[in-house]
Write an enzyme that holds these catalytic residues in place. Structure first.
Site, short mmCIF file in Angstrom:
data_model
loop_
_atom_site.label_atom_id
_atom_site.label_comp_id
_atom_site.label_asym_id
_atom_site.label_seq_id
_atom_site.Cartn_x
_atom_site.Cartn_y
_atom_site.Cartn_z
N CYS A 167 -35.75 15.48 -7.44
CA CYS A 167 -35.05 16.30 -6.76
C CYS A 167 -34.62 16.07 -5.27
O CYS A 167 -35.27 15.41 -4.64
CB CYS A 167 -35.72 17.70 -6.87
SG CYS A 167 -35.90 18.18 -8.46
N LEU A 183 -31.48 22.40 -13.45
CA LEU A 183 -32.66 22.58 -13.81
C LEU A 183 -33.04 24.23 -13.76
O LEU A 183 -33.69 24.93 -13.07
CB LEU A 183 -33.49 22.22 -12.44
CG LEU A 183 -33.62 20.68 -12.37
CD1 LEU A 183 -34.20 20.39 -11.13
CD2 LEU A 183 -34.66 20.26 -13.44
N GLY A 240 -33.74 7.50 -24.13
CA GLY A 240 -33.04 6.99 -25.46
C GLY A 240 -33.81 6.54 -26.55
O GLY A 240 -33.56 5.84 -27.29
N GLY A 283 -38.37 22.34 -16.85
CA GLY A 283 -38.54 22.26 -15.40
C GLY A 283 -39.01 23.67 -14.59
O GLY A 283 -37.80 24.46 -14.82
#
Length: 308
Positions: free
Chosen positions: A134, A77, A248, A50
């Protein structure tokens, strides 16, 4: 039938991925970290760590905790910032025969738009993935991705700032993810990726203190796959843009479940920490499955769930 005859391509707006296996942002660094471990050219694409306008040191440690069937992270981040990415990281990425996608985030809508505007002028970037999980500092810390109006606004601002294909990465920490998915699609997202991590925590019972310095973090890994699969299935039924499944995925069988549920591509995340070769092994496993079942096009598998 040979693997060469299988049509693997996935279209995300104007970007054509050669196959549906991507790396999830934050789990694969900037690609170079894995370059001696796997053939990066085999991947459908890489989504880099990111990126924010300015460098970020992230949260203080401890920032990662292993949990049952997964892990918690509160990295915060951490990244090198936009200028350093373009100067130091992108030259290597541009040499690879695979798509480079840049995940972006900000604290204000203006931050997102400015990063997108500046990336629009940079050669070698295939698409932008917008992290809307965010907190919006102008809205008291409410995450962009938990409010349909805010999610729409940030994606619309990015859409106006760039011609690059856009993927909106959705937060699972909502009541109905399809409402958010429809909002970002209406705002101009070319695809949606889901899910981001689930907010969770762990406690050290000897000290009675949180095991993360940030107290809470994002849960990822096999523990969240059933949740991610359900949300992908719901979302694929509600939006017309491609859905990218995340959460996952540890092996080919996991990825195939997501395709059957309606995902057009998948992102592999936590598995990279356990097995650096996970992405290429998953791709090989998908190919073997398609060969075994006589599947010649990925589209034959996508959304093929049998309900009756």
């Amino acid at each position: 039938m040979t693997t060469a005859s299988v049509d693997w391509h996935v279209d995300i707006g104007a970007l054509r991925l050669k196959n549906p296996v991507l790396t999830a942002s934050g789990t694969f660094g900037y690609g170079v970290e894995f370059s001696e471990l796997i053939d990066l050219g085999q991947l459908g694409g890489m989504i880099v760590k990111g990126l924010s306008l300015e460098p970020s040191r992230g949260n203080p440690p401890p920032r990662i905790v292993e949990t049952a069937c997964g892990m918690l992270n509160a990295i915060g981040l951490e990244n090198v910032g936009l200028d350093a990415f373009v100067r130091d990281k992108l030259p290597f990425l541009k040499t690879l025969p695979t798509a480079v996608l840049v995940n972006i985030y900000g604290k204000r809508i203006e931050d997102y738009a400015e990063i997108a505007r500046r990336l629009d002028a940079v050669e070698g970037i295939g698409a932008i993935e917008i992290n809307i999980s965010c907190p919006n500092v102008q809205a008291g810390g409410v995450a962009f991705g938990t409010d349909p109006a805010m999610a729409h606004a940030v994606v619309a601002a990015v859409r106006e700032a760039t011609r690059l294909p856009l993927i909106a990465k959705l937060s699972p920490n909502v009541t109905d993810i399809t409402v958010i998915a429809r909002a970002v699609a209406d705002a101009g997202a070319d695809a949606v990726s889901l899910i981001n991590t689930i907010t969770a925590m762990a406690i050290d019972i000897e000290t009675r203190k949180p095991r993360l310095a940030n107290i809470t973090g994002g849960l990822s890994g096999p523990a969240i796959k059933p949740v991610a699969l359900r949300m992908v299935w719901q979302t694929a039924r509600e939006v017309k843009v491609p859905v990218i499944g995340v959460g996952g995925i540890m092996n080919a069988a996991d990825a195939i479940e997501f395709f059957i549920a309606g995902a057009s591509a998948v992102e592999v995340g936590t598995a990279n920490f356990v097995n650096p070769r996970a992405t290429v092994e998953i791709l090989a496993g998908i190919e073997a499955y398609c060969m075994r079942h006589g599947i010649q096009r990925l589209s034959e598998l996508v959304g093929s769930l049998v309900l009756a």
